[in-house]
Design a protein around this motif. Structure first.
Motif, PDB file in Angstrom:
ATOM      1  N   HIS A 184       0.841  -1.203   0.000  1.00  0.00           N
ATOM      2  CA  HIS A 184       0.000   0.000   0.000  1.00  0.00           C
ATOM      3  C   HIS A 184       0.878   1.257   0.000  1.00  0.00           C
ATOM      4  O   HIS A 184       0.602   2.215  -0.740  1.00  0.00           O
ATOM      5  CB  HIS A 184      -0.927   0.010   1.225  1.00  0.00           C
ATOM      6  CG  HIS A 184      -1.801   1.202   1.268  1.00  0.00           C
ATOM      7  ND1 HIS A 184      -1.626   2.210   2.172  1.00  0.00           N
ATOM      8  CD2 HIS A 184      -2.854   1.566   0.488  1.00  0.00           C
ATOM      9  CE1 HIS A 184      -2.532   3.144   1.958  1.00  0.00           C
ATOM     10  NE2 HIS A 184      -3.281   2.774   0.948  1.00  0.00           N
ATOM     11  N   HIS A 185       1.919   1.250   0.781  1.00  0.00           N
ATOM     12  CA  HIS A 185       2.838   2.390   0.851  1.00  0.00           C
ATOM     13  C   HIS A 185       3.445   2.656  -0.540  1.00  0.00           C
ATOM     14  O   HIS A 185       3.519   3.805  -0.984  1.00  0.00           O
ATOM     15  CB  HIS A 185       3.939   2.126   1.876  1.00  0.00           C
ATOM     16  CG  HIS A 185       4.892   3.252   2.031  1.00  0.00           C
ATOM     17  ND1 HIS A 185       4.550   4.436   2.661  1.00  0.00           N
ATOM     18  CD2 HIS A 185       6.177   3.381   1.640  1.00  0.00           C
ATOM     19  CE1 HIS A 185       5.580   5.248   2.639  1.00  0.00           C
ATOM     20  NE2 HIS A 185       6.585   4.631   2.031  1.00  0.00           N
ATOM     21  N   LYS A 186       3.850   1.597  -1.231  1.00  0.00           N
ATOM     22  CA  LYS A 186       4.406   1.737  -2.591  1.00  0.00           C
ATOM     23  C   LYS A 186       3.360   2.286  -3.547  1.00  0.00           C
ATOM     24  O   LYS A 186       3.678   3.111  -4.408  1.00  0.00           O
ATOM     25  CB  LYS A 186       4.932   0.393  -3.084  1.00  0.00           C
ATOM     26  CG  LYS A 186       6.196  -0.048  -2.388  1.00  0.00           C
ATOM     27  CD  LYS A 186       6.625  -1.432  -2.836  1.00  0.00           C
ATOM     28  CE  LYS A 186       7.848  -1.869  -2.030  1.00  0.00           C
ATOM     29  NZ  LYS A 186       8.247  -3.240  -2.348  1.00  0.00           N
ATOM     30  N   MET A 187       2.122   1.836  -3.401  1.00  0.00           N
ATOM     31  CA  MET A 187       1.054   2.313  -4.278  1.00  0.00           C
ATOM     32  C   MET A 187       0.769   3.792  -4.041  1.00  0.00           C
ATOM     33  O   MET A 187       0.464   4.530  -4.974  1.00  0.00           O
ATOM     34  CB  MET A 187      -0.232   1.508  -4.083  1.00  0.00           C
ATOM     35  CG  MET A 187      -0.162   0.064  -4.518  1.00  0.00           C
ATOM     36  SD  MET A 187       0.252  -0.131  -6.263  1.00  0.00           S
ATOM     37  CE  MET A 187       2.006  -0.466  -6.162  1.00  0.00           C
ATOM     38  N   MET A 188       0.858   4.218  -2.791  1.00  0.00           N
ATOM     39  CA  MET A 188       0.590   5.628  -2.480  1.00  0.00           C
ATOM     40  C   MET A 188       1.693   6.525  -3.053  1.00  0.00           C
ATOM     41  O   MET A 188       1.441   7.687  -3.385  1.00  0.00           O
ATOM     42  CB  MET A 188       0.486   5.838  -0.970  1.00  0.00           C
ATOM     43  CG  MET A 188      -0.711   5.122  -0.342  1.00  0.00           C
ATOM     44  SD  MET A 188      -2.296   5.585  -1.045  1.00  0.00           S
ATOM     45  CE  MET A 188      -2.509   7.188  -0.319  1.00  0.00           C
ATOM     46  N   LYS A 189       2.896   5.995  -3.195  1.00  0.00           N
ATOM     47  CA  LYS A 189       4.010   6.751  -3.780  1.00  0.00           C
ATOM     48  C   LYS A 189       3.903   6.815  -5.300  1.00  0.00           C
ATOM     49  O   LYS A 189       4.429   7.726  -5.918  1.00  0.00           O
ATOM     50  CB  LYS A 189       5.342   6.115  -3.397  1.00  0.00           C
ATOM     51  CG  LYS A 189       5.796   6.417  -2.010  1.00  0.00           C
ATOM     52  CD  LYS A 189       7.178   5.805  -1.801  1.00  0.00           C
ATOM     53  CE  LYS A 189       7.800   6.307  -0.537  1.00  0.00           C
ATOM     54  NZ  LYS A 189       9.157   5.732  -0.360  1.00  0.00           N
ATOM     55  N   ALA A 190       3.262   5.801  -5.882  1.00  0.00           N
ATOM     56  CA  ALA A 190       3.212   5.692  -7.360  1.00  0.00           C
ATOM     57  C   ALA A 190       2.381   6.788  -7.981  1.00  0.00           C
ATOM     58  O   ALA A 190       1.506   7.355  -7.419  1.00  0.00           O
ATOM     59  CB  ALA A 190       2.656   4.330  -7.749  1.00  0.00           C
TER      60      ALA A 190
END
Length: 152
Positions: free
Chosen positions: A146-152
Motif C-alpha cells: 500500500h505504501h508503494k502504491m501511495m508513492k506511485a
C-alpha cells in the motif's frame, strides 16, 4: 462465426487469474464477508467497525485525521460518523482552539462496545486458519505494498 481476433488465445498478461488487482479485490471481498456475521452481532458495518477501531485507539480525533487514517473522503466519512453518533457510540464537537476543526470522541457506550468486539480478531484468525505470525507477515507485506502504491 468467430473472427480471427477471437480465435487467438488470450495473452497471459490479460488473464483474470494473473491480475494482481483482481487477487487483492477478491481477497478484500472475502475478508469483509468473514467479518460480516461477527459485526452484525454488534450492529456495525465493516466501515463503522474500522472507524471504531481508530476511536478505541485515539479516544478523540479530528474528522480530517480520521479520514486520513481510514483513507476515506468526507462524503463517505460524514454519514458514517453521523450514524455512529446516532447509535450513541461517538460524540462530535468543535475544537475550542479552532472552531473550524471538528472533533469526534468515544462515548461511554462506544467504549463498552470495544469489550464486545475483542473476540473478532481471534475469530477471524480461526476462520482463516492463519497463525498470528502468518497474519502479521501478510499484514506487513500489504502495508508495504500500500505504501508503494501511495508513492506511485
Amino acid at each position: 462465426m468467430k473472427t480471427d481476433e477471437n480465435k487467438k488465445k488470450t495473452p497471459p498478461e490479460l488473464k483474470l487469474d494473473n491480475q494482481l488487482c483482481f487477487s487483492i479485490y477478491a481477497a478484500s471481498r472475502a475478508i469483509v464477508n468473514l467479518y460480516r456475521p461477527l459485526l452484525d452481532e454488534l450492529g456495525l458495518t465493516y466501515t463503522q467497525y474500522i472507524t471504531m477501531l481508530v476511536l478505541w485507539e485515539e479516544k478523540e480525533i479530528t474528522i480530517k485525521s480520521l479520514g486520513q487514517k481510514l483513507f476515506l473522503d468526507s462524503g463517505t466519512l460524514t454519514p458514517l460518523v453521523k450514524k455512529l453518533i446516532k447509535s450513541g457510540y461517538l460524540s462530535k464537537k468543535r475544537s475550542i482552539k479552532d472552531q473550524r476543526v471538528v472533533l469526534v470522541s468515544l462515548t461511554k457506550k462506544g467504549l463498552e462496545l470495544r469489550q464486545k468486539a475483542r473476540c473478532i480478531p481471534a475469530e477471524i484468525l480461526k476462520t482463516t486458519r492463519l497463525t498470528a505470525s502468518e497474519a502479521s507477515e501478510l499484514r506487513e507485506k500489504l502495508k508495504s505494498f500500500h505504501h508503494k502504491m501511495m508513492k506511485a
